[in-house]
Design an enzyme around this catalytic site. Structure first.
Site, PDB file in Angstrom:
ATOM      1  N   GLU A 287       5.087  -6.572  -3.041  1.00 20.19           N
ATOM      2  CA  GLU A 287       5.530  -5.183  -2.912  1.00 20.19           C
ATOM      3  C   GLU A 287       4.713  -4.576  -1.795  1.00 20.19           C
ATOM      4  OE1 GLU A 287       7.820  -3.472  -4.371  1.00 20.19           O
ATOM      5  OE2 GLU A 287       8.457  -5.129  -5.661  1.00 20.19           O
ATOM      6  N   CYS A 321       3.209   4.243  -2.765  1.00 22.82           N
ATOM      7  CA  CYS A 321       4.165   3.469  -1.965  1.00 22.82           C
ATOM      8  C   CYS A 321       5.457   4.252  -1.826  1.00 22.82           C
ATOM      9  CB  CYS A 321       4.486   2.142  -2.630  1.00 22.82           C
ATOM     10  SG  CYS A 321       3.116   1.372  -3.469  1.00 22.82           S
TER      11      CYS A 321
END
Lengths: 524, 442
Positions: A287, A321
């Site tokens: 990720e 994020c």
């Protein structure tokens, strides 16, 4: 064991009630008396303390939160060897028993909600609401993957069957999983990646972020307290080199990583470069970063859009994020949006994470502060600063929330991940143009849309490449089971943490076909 | 002086029948009968209702009649039951001329509806309505509608509009004829000018997890308004909003009113929401405050059911929290009656305003109150009840939203939702529920 009740998200603390806030304040005071925490290299029952690595409070950098040794390549080797040795027994443990350990680990965390949140506040400067959400998400991951692993074990997909043969599919664990975790969700993300691997029968070596070893230790403590055999879960504090040594180890079958794009790409190369003698094609679950855009159409309700954008861009100093980095706004409402955005940023609560109500605390470290300042200077040199908050005069690593506009289309401010409280606003003549710009990015993690015509929403949704698109709300705060989270393109390998198919990354399917025909008779 | 003992049921029912008999008959108000039927119709099809609400909500953001029509057909297109009227509207959306006609008609329809709830675009513009209400024996409290406050400039702007409204209201009522019922109660004189204010509009910093931030930021603006109200001898009423802001609003109001300079005025008030499970605890606190701080004019407590019920329930469910509100209407209704009795018993330390459109709740309050209680209704929703109560000799105040239709649309949507929600008293009334059922004890 009795069946687990249906998954339900761990409720957030109701911080609008004064007693809940007081409970957190007490927990922080209690934690402060125990600092610094000692974080060991922890392999099986062997613990080795040290102080080569120190995590400090980003808001008061002379406060040491945790000390740890820095694990060497030899330590990584020892940890993987121990995990390899523990693997067969853990893999053979019934899925229900493994699930039970995760559920007990979740209970251990639940009993320490306030203490764990306080540690997030101190070690990573997460404001209370975010810190609490981090703890709740960690609990959610343990509970969710415990259930998911049971489904994989007990109810794998069926296969086509014909008379005289029996076909079965089952999922086996892959082996040792190296978990390389970030600091921005210092409990939830390591807990999630670790729990996914453990639930499916893998053994784990966890390398927490160098900025958050204290939180990493708590994840290991919780799972071991829940009953994960010590040998099946090692803790390997360290810096980038520790992670690199761990990832390159031939005994590592899976790398679960969340962090920067540069490191993610390096891990993919490392995995691909292992020699055939290792006998494994190391799988990488990565990720990575994003450059997340919020689109605002002319019919958006700015009363909703502006606060949601401010929160998405500046909560936790933009260090999620999923945080908003760009706003692409229809020219018909661009002036109004900019004016209100600037006004909202002017009153944004900026300060120490421990102060209730703080939205933007300090960034995690000095290098991050310098990076944000560099991009802010670039934005100021080549565009217009629509709003800028002076950071508090404090020794912490504060970066003033900034809104920039009128940037040239090739500006790095519009394409590179800054990971800080800097938001760029661009005007577009319509949403098609906005979609084109989003499509031109190499990232595709989260995105937002404020629009009210159902046709517009459908069109944007069909064109959007992002992993998580949020419509008429903020673009952060994905919940386990509700918003399986993860990005596409350079933002990640396309996996969805907290989603129904995440665990498939941690297993290998095995099919058995048995001939059940004997002397013309079906015997099976 | 009544204690907090429930009044006899027979008396509540008798009073309820008396009020019902004083309500205007639909036959004499054909326009209203049509409105009532229209709402009844929309409340049956949840999808159509949702489509129309979304349309009403987006009207201010539409840039042209073409844009209006595009939105309307966009929402109607999502309704499963494509009835002939919807199909006709969708067909109109296919051509430019059709969209022009559809958009124009829809905008006119929404404006018509908005005018029923929103008195005028400014306090000065409300002059005629307010004076007519007064002459007819009804007081008013004006509420200024506007966009959400998310900047300091917007908070300052709202505060300035409030100050101007206090001036305008004072001027509007200056030459009005005396109405003794509206101008004095057992606790003393009642100001004619009455303004309701929202703390969420007085600060951009209302944060559920840090009530002190919003309280500190709103305090200077509210303090200035209290001073203005005192100078003009006007009443300032602070509305209550969602549970997220309750602590900030309560602390703000009680802390400010405890300041020495406000001991002698102005007349001020706050709101108690009966749908809150802990409404009784808030009342404890308010009564303790009133006992501790003697004021020239006692604090007015407006008792309401609460207007954010759906919001509270959805928010609590999304977060996994115990909802702060009662989940069944009857529980709120019972709590309303219990709080009514406690409030009435607390007079004259507080003034009491019963703000409900529920015939039973109102009849119960009248049966328990003897006199010296005020009734409040919402413009556009409670007009008939207000007329009937005024006709029967009660002091009635109409809550009158003022502001431009564009900014007021969020208010309008909330009022419409309240009116067509399944458990709404008005909806039941519009469907012709039997009077005995409407008056039964909750």
């Amino acid at each position: 064991m009795t069946a687990l009740p249906a998954f339900r998200n761990e409720p957030l603390l109701e911080l609008r009630r004064a007693p809940e806030r007081a409970r957190l304040d007490d927990a922080l005071r209690a934690l402060d008396t125990r600092l610094p925490l000692r974080v060991p290299i922890w392999i099986g029952d062997e613990r080795r303390d040290g102080d080569a690595l120190r995590s400090t409070d980003p808001g008061t950098p002379d406060r040491v939160v945790a000390t740890a040794p820095i694990a060497t390549a030899d330590d990584a080797h020892a940890a993987v060897a121990a995990a390899q040795a523990a693997f067969p027994a853990w893999a053979a443990t019934p899925a229900a028993d493994r699930a039970a350990t995760l559920v007990r680990g979740a209970a251990w965390m639940r009993e320490r909600r306030a203490e764990l949140a306080a540690l997030c506040v101190r070690e990573c400067a997460k404001p209370w609401a975010e810190a609490d959400a981090d703890v709740a998400e960690a609990i959610d991951f343990l509970e969710y993957y415990a259930r998911g692993a049971l489904v994989l074990a007990d109810a794998p997909p069926g296969l086509v069957q014909v008379p005289g043969e029996r076909n079965t599919l089952r999922y086996a664990p892959r082996g040792v999983c190296a978990v390389i975790a970030p600091w921005n969700f210092p409990l939830a993300i390591p807990a999630g990646m670790t729990a996914a691997a453990l639930a499916t029968g893998n053994s784990v070596v966890l390398k927490p972020a160098e900025q958050a070893p204290g939180c990493g230790r708590m994840v290991v403590e919780a799972l071991r307290a829940g009953g994960v055999p010590p040998a099946a879960l090692a803790l390997l504090p360290g810096e980038g080199e520790t992670g690199a040594a761990l990832a390159a180890h031939p005994g590592v079958a899976t790398i679960a990583f969340t962090g920067s794009g540069a490191v993610g790409l390096e891990l993919l190369r490392t995995a691909a470069a292992k020699p055939p003698q290792a006998g494994v094609l190391t799988r990488v679950v990565a990720e990575m970063g994003g450059k997340n855009c919020v689109l605002v159409d002319a019919d958006a309700d700015l009363d909703d859009a502006v606060p949601a954008i401010v929160h998405s861009a500046f909560a936790y100093a933009g260090q999620k994020c999923s945080a908003a980095a760009r706003v692409l706004v229809h020219e018909a409402v661009a002036d109004a949006l900019l004016e209100r955005l600037a006004g909202a940023v002017a009153v944004l609560p900026v300060g120490q994470a421990e102060a209730h109500g703080t939205v933007t605390g300090p960034v995690v470290e000095e290098a991050a502060q310098a990076r944000v300042a560099r991009y802010a200077q670039l934005a100021s040199d080549t565009g217009t600063i629509a709003a800028r908050r002076d950071p508090p005069t404090s020794p912490g690593w504060f970066a003033g929330p900034t809104v920039a506009t009128d940037l040239p289309s090739e500006s790095p401010v519009l394409s590179e991940e800054i990971f800080g409280p800097l938001l760029a606003v661009e005007r577009v003549c319509d949403l098609d143009e906005a979609c084109d710009r989003v499509d031109a990015l190499p990232f595709a993690l989260t995105g937002g849309l404020f629009a009210r015509n159902p046709r517009t929403i459908a069109q944007v949704a069909s064109r959007s490449p992002v992993g998580n698109l949020y419509v008429n709300r903020g673009i952060t705060g994905a919940m386990v089971g509700r918003q399986p989270f993860g990005g596409n393109r350079l933002s990640g390998t396309g996996t969805k943490a907290g989603g129904p198919d995440y665990l498939l990354q941690f297993v290998e399917p095995r099919v058995m076909t048995e001939n059940t025909m004997r002397h013309g008779l079906v015997v099976g | 002086m009544p204690g907090d003992v429930p009044p006899p049921e027979s008396e509540v029912v008798a009073i309820g029948r008396e009020i019902a008999a004083a309500l205007p008959s639909p036959a004499r108000h054909p326009g209203k009968a049509i409105d009532a039927r229209a709402m009844d119709f929309t409340s049956r099809d949840a999808e159509l209702r949702a489509a129309l609400f979304r349309f009403v909500d987006v009207v201010p953001a539409c840039r042209s009649v073409d844009d209006l029509a595009a939105h309307l057909t966009g929402f109607l297109g999502e309704v499963d039951a494509q009835t002939p009227p919807i199909k006709a509207a969708m067909r109109m959306g296919d051509s430019r001329a059709g969209r022009a006609a559809l958009g124009t008609a829809a905008a006119a329809g929404v404006k018509h509806m908005a005018r029923r709830f929103i008195v005028a675009d400014s306090p000065a513009g409300a002059r005629g309505t307010l004076q007519r209400l007064w002459r007819d024996g009804t007081a008013a409290s004006v509420d200024l509608l506007g966009e959400a406050t998310i900047t300091s400039a917007e908070a300052d702007g709202y505060a300035a509009r409030c100050a101007e409204a206090l001036d305008a209201l004072t001027e509007i009522y200056r030459g009005s004829p005396p109405r003794p019922l509206l101008e004095r109660d057992g606790a003393g004189p009642l100001p004619r000018a009455n303004l309701s204010v929202k703390v969420s509009a007085l600060t951009p910093l209302l944060r559920p997890d840090a009530p002190a931030l919003g309280q500190e930021d709103a305090a200077p603006r509210l303090r200035a308004l209290l001073r203005t109200a005192r100078e003009l001898d006007a009443h300032l009423h602070v509305d209550m909003e969602s549970f997220d802001s309750r602590e900030a609003i309560t602390d703000l109001v009680l802390d400010l009113l405890a300041e020495d300079e406000f001991r002698d005025g102005p007349s001020a008030g706050m709101v108690l929401q009966a749908y809150l499970r802990d409404g009784g605890e808030l009342l404890d606190r308010v009564l303790a405050f009133s006992a501790e701080h003697e004021r020239a004019s006692p604090l007015t407590i407006r008792l309401v059911k609460g207007a954010y019920w759906d919001h509270e329930l959805v928010e609590a469910r999304q977060h996994g929290w115990e909802p702060p509100v009662w989940e069944h209407k009857a529980e709120s209704d019972r709590n309303f009656e219990a709080l009514t009795l406690r409030l009435l018993a607390a007079r004259p330390a507080v003034r009491v305003a019963i703000a409900s459109h529920n015939l039973r709740s109102v009849a119960h309050a009248i049966a328990a109150a003897d006199a010296d209680v005020e009734f409040q209704v919402l413009r556009g929703l409670g007009d008939d009840l207000g007329h009937a109560l005024a006709h029967l000799g009660h002091r009635v105040r109409v809550y009158c939203p003022v502001g431009d239709l564009v900014a007021g649309m969020a208010y309008l949507v909330r009022r419409l939702l309240e009116n067509t929600s399944n458990e709404s008293f008005l909806a039941e009334q519009a469907r012709g529920a039997a009077l005995d059922d409407l008056l039964a004890a909750p």
